[in-house]
Design a protein around this motif. Structure first.
Motif, mmCIF file in Angstrom:
data_model
loop_
_atom_site.group_PDB
_atom_site.id
_atom_site.type_symbol
_atom_site.label_atom_id
_atom_site.label_comp_id
_atom_site.label_asym_id
_atom_site.label_seq_id
_atom_site.Cartn_x
_atom_site.Cartn_y
_atom_site.Cartn_z
ATOM 1 N N LYS A 344 0.856 -1.401 0.031
ATOM 2 C CA LYS A 344 0.001 -0.101 0.074
ATOM 3 C C LYS A 344 0.768 1.360 0.002
ATOM 4 O O LYS A 344 0.513 2.519 -0.667
ATOM 5 C CB LYS A 344 -1.016 0.064 1.396
ATOM 6 N N ASN A 349 -2.759 4.280 -3.902
ATOM 7 C CA ASN A 349 -4.180 4.515 -4.739
ATOM 8 C C ASN A 349 -3.893 3.777 -5.938
ATOM 9 O O ASN A 349 -4.250 4.151 -7.193
ATOM 10 C CB ASN A 349 -3.961 6.149 -5.062
ATOM 11 N N PRO A 351 -5.747 1.027 -7.974
ATOM 12 C CA PRO A 351 -7.203 0.681 -7.923
ATOM 13 C C PRO A 351 -7.372 -1.106 -8.188
ATOM 14 O O PRO A 351 -8.117 -1.608 -7.584
ATOM 15 C CB PRO A 351 -7.837 1.376 -8.995
ATOM 16 N N LYS A 354 -7.007 -3.399 -4.989
ATOM 17 C CA LYS A 354 -8.059 -3.438 -3.876
ATOM 18 C C LYS A 354 -8.768 -4.648 -3.556
ATOM 19 O O LYS A 354 -8.650 -5.367 -2.258
ATOM 20 C CB LYS A 354 -9.220 -2.353 -4.045
ATOM 21 N N ASP A 355 -9.185 -5.174 -4.410
ATOM 22 C CA ASP A 355 -9.937 -6.764 -4.542
ATOM 23 C C ASP A 355 -9.100 -7.703 -3.947
ATOM 24 O O ASP A 355 -9.266 -8.637 -3.306
ATOM 25 C CB ASP A 355 -10.657 -7.221 -5.506
#
Length: 544
Positions: A344, A349, A351, A354-355
């Motif tokens: 992180k 940021n 994207p 994330k999952d």
């Protein structure tokens, strides 16, 4: 040295040491070079190479500001900034074995050990530039993948008696071209003829490659087993033996060869990926975790750097933690969490992660016996079957299985068969691994830790046949786990005290012995093992 060649050459010095920069620049100016640029870091060098096509690049292997010389050279070649017509020379104050092996793999035009004199530099440059000039037509053709033109120019050099000093190099290039064309019959004949004249080690390696291409694998293996004993060909031979064993589905032997190769040259990330895949296939979760960490260490700031590197280590840590007792797994789980935090921080940021992170965190909650939090996270990504890479889907399937969604896990794994890995060897390994995962998750609805706990409970209840079967399932998922092997051996010895073991149980007994006799045991485990063997030897065999 040809004055015209020197005058019009564009030279790039890449070194992060100011004194080395000054020495090299002054030495080059004395030789007659006029167009000289200096880069103090890999990033600076990459930027300059985007702007200018350099004739000569002199690069320090030990760059420290961002990436090292190995990964810089790798990226320069991948982007086309360094072509075969470019003279590339490494310099280094270190000459340890891993560095030398790395340099051999990358094949720069020369290597200068620091400290060196201006005279030595001048002599090396004279040789390299003269060679580049005389072979320019060959290199230009190869840069354009025009193999027919390259071979025509190669044969012209080989019939020129004035170029006799270049024959060994040109012969080697010819062999490489024949292999690149996959013209294995001609390549094998060519290498055999070269070897009858002089036993060049590169020709022996080439002949083995040609034989592998012709499926004359026994002949190739015979050559490679000799080459693996020679320091100058050991790395290449280990790689090719690994390839041979993978093609023959002998994955344990392939794993040993490629592990040895990564030890010799750890910066080769593609090889590390194959070792990682083999470790998973063979259920060597400790080896998988170590390889993932090593891969991340050497890939940082290289063209291989990505969020997926950190995810690979975090996932490997969880796979490893799943095989350990709860008292030991907590520390490994914390390491997984730290890799996620670093991810992180390094890629804020981002994207697409994330999952992926959510799935890893769900598995971490499962490790901590926080089922509610784990299911909440996994449910948020449950339906997203079409997004992500092969590795993302594999991790999601593991999470589904651990949380009791066995059907979804198997369905997802069965749907991965069409996806491929990033090179033919890894593709074969991964195809086998996916099938193995699907079969194991169909047959066994529990995680390794759950199985061992179930087996222990059954053993304590004196339900020995059921306990033995549960230990056997756990050992199927963790075939190198001495703790499980010891537990199963104890259950088998107790069963043997009651009645004769059936054929399956006898096979399991021998399997336990093989594992425990080839594994490093703690002193406590060794004492327990010795007592079990003593108990077994005291059992009287029924007379028939």
């Amino acid at each position: 040295m040809n004055p015209e060649l020197v005058k019009f050459s564009k030279v790039l010095i890449i070194d992060d040491q100011p004194l080395a920069q000054i020495f090299l620049k002054q030495s080059l100016e004395k030789i007659g070079f006029e167009n000289i640029s200096v880069a103090e870091s890999a990033k600076h060098a990459l930027r300059l190479c985007q702007e200018t096509s350099f004739s000569v690049i002199i690069c320090s292997y030990n760059l420290s500001r961002d990436r090292d010389g190995y990964h810089l050279f790798e990226e320069l070649k991948a982007t086309g900034a360094v072509r075969l017509t470019t003279a590339f020379i490494f310099t280094s104050a270190e000459t340890d074995a891993t560095l030398v092996n790395s340099v051999v793999e990358l094949q720069p035009d020369d290597f200068l050990a620091k400290p060196f004199t201006a005279k030595e530099l001048s002599e090396r440059l004279r040789r390299v530039l003269t060679r580049k000039q005389k072979l320019s037509k060959i290199y230009q053709a190869l840069d354009q993948n025009d193999y027919a033109n390259a071979l025509q120019n190669i044969d012209a050099i080989l019939t020129d008696s004035k170029a006799a000093n270049l024959y060994p190099l040109v012969l080697r290039i010819k062999g490489d071209v024949l292999l690149a064309q996959q013209d294995y019959t001609v390549a094998a004949k060519f290498y055999y003829e070269v070897i009858t004249l002089q036993k060049f080690t590169w020709a022996m390696v080439g002949l083995a490659k040609a034989y592998l291409g012709l499926n004359k694998e026994d002949a190739a293996k015979s050559i490679l087993e000799k080459l693996v004993t020679k320091p100058e060909t050991k790395l290449a031979a280990l790689d090719l033996l690994g390839q041979y064993y993978i093609q023959h589905d002998e994955y344990e032997l392939a794993y040993q060869q490629l592990q040895n190769a990564t030890g010799l040259s750890p910066r080769n990330i593609n090889r590390q990926k194959n070792v990682l895949s083999l470790a998973r296939l063979l259920h060597d979760h400790s080896g998988q975790y170590v390889t993932a960490k090593t891969m991340l260490k050497f890939a940082k700031k290289s063209l291989h750097d990505s969020p997926d590197l950190y995810l690979t280590v975090a996932r490997a840590a969880i796979d490893y933690a799943m095989t350990l007792p709860e008292t030991e797994s907590a520390a490994i789980a914390r390491q997984s969490e730290r890799y996620l935090e670093t991810l992180k921080h390094e890629f804020p940021n981002h994207p697409e992660t994330k999952d992926k992170i959510a799935v890893v965190q769900a598995r971490l909650h499962y490790l901590k016996d926080e089922q509610g939090k784990a299911k909440q996270l996994i449910n948020s990504v449950m339906e997203q079957h079409n997004e992500g890479s092969l590795e993302d889907h594999l991790d999601k399937a593991k999470a589904f299985h651990e949380l009791g969604y066995q059907d979804q896990a198997v369905q997802l794994l069965e749907g991965l068969a069409a996806q491929t890995a990033d090179d033919p060897l890894n593709e074969k390994i991964m195809s086998r691994y996916i099938k193995q995962e699907a079969q194991e998750k169909t047959d066994i609805p529990f995680s390794p830790r759950q199985l061992n706990n179930i087996a222990v409970q059954l053993y304590n209840k004196k339900q020995l046949p059921a306990a033995i079967q549960a230990f056997a399932d756990a050992l199927r998922l963790m075939p190198k786990n001495s703790r499980i092997a010891l537990n199963m051996l104890q259950a088998l010895v107790d069963q043997k005290l009651k009645t004769t073991l059936n054929d399956t149980q006898e096979e399991l007994y021998q399997k336990c012995l093989r594992i425990l006799n080839t594994t490093s045991l703690t002193s406590e485990q060794q004492q327990r093992y010795d007592k079990l063997i003593e108990r077994n030897n005291q059992i009287k065999v029924p007379q028939h």
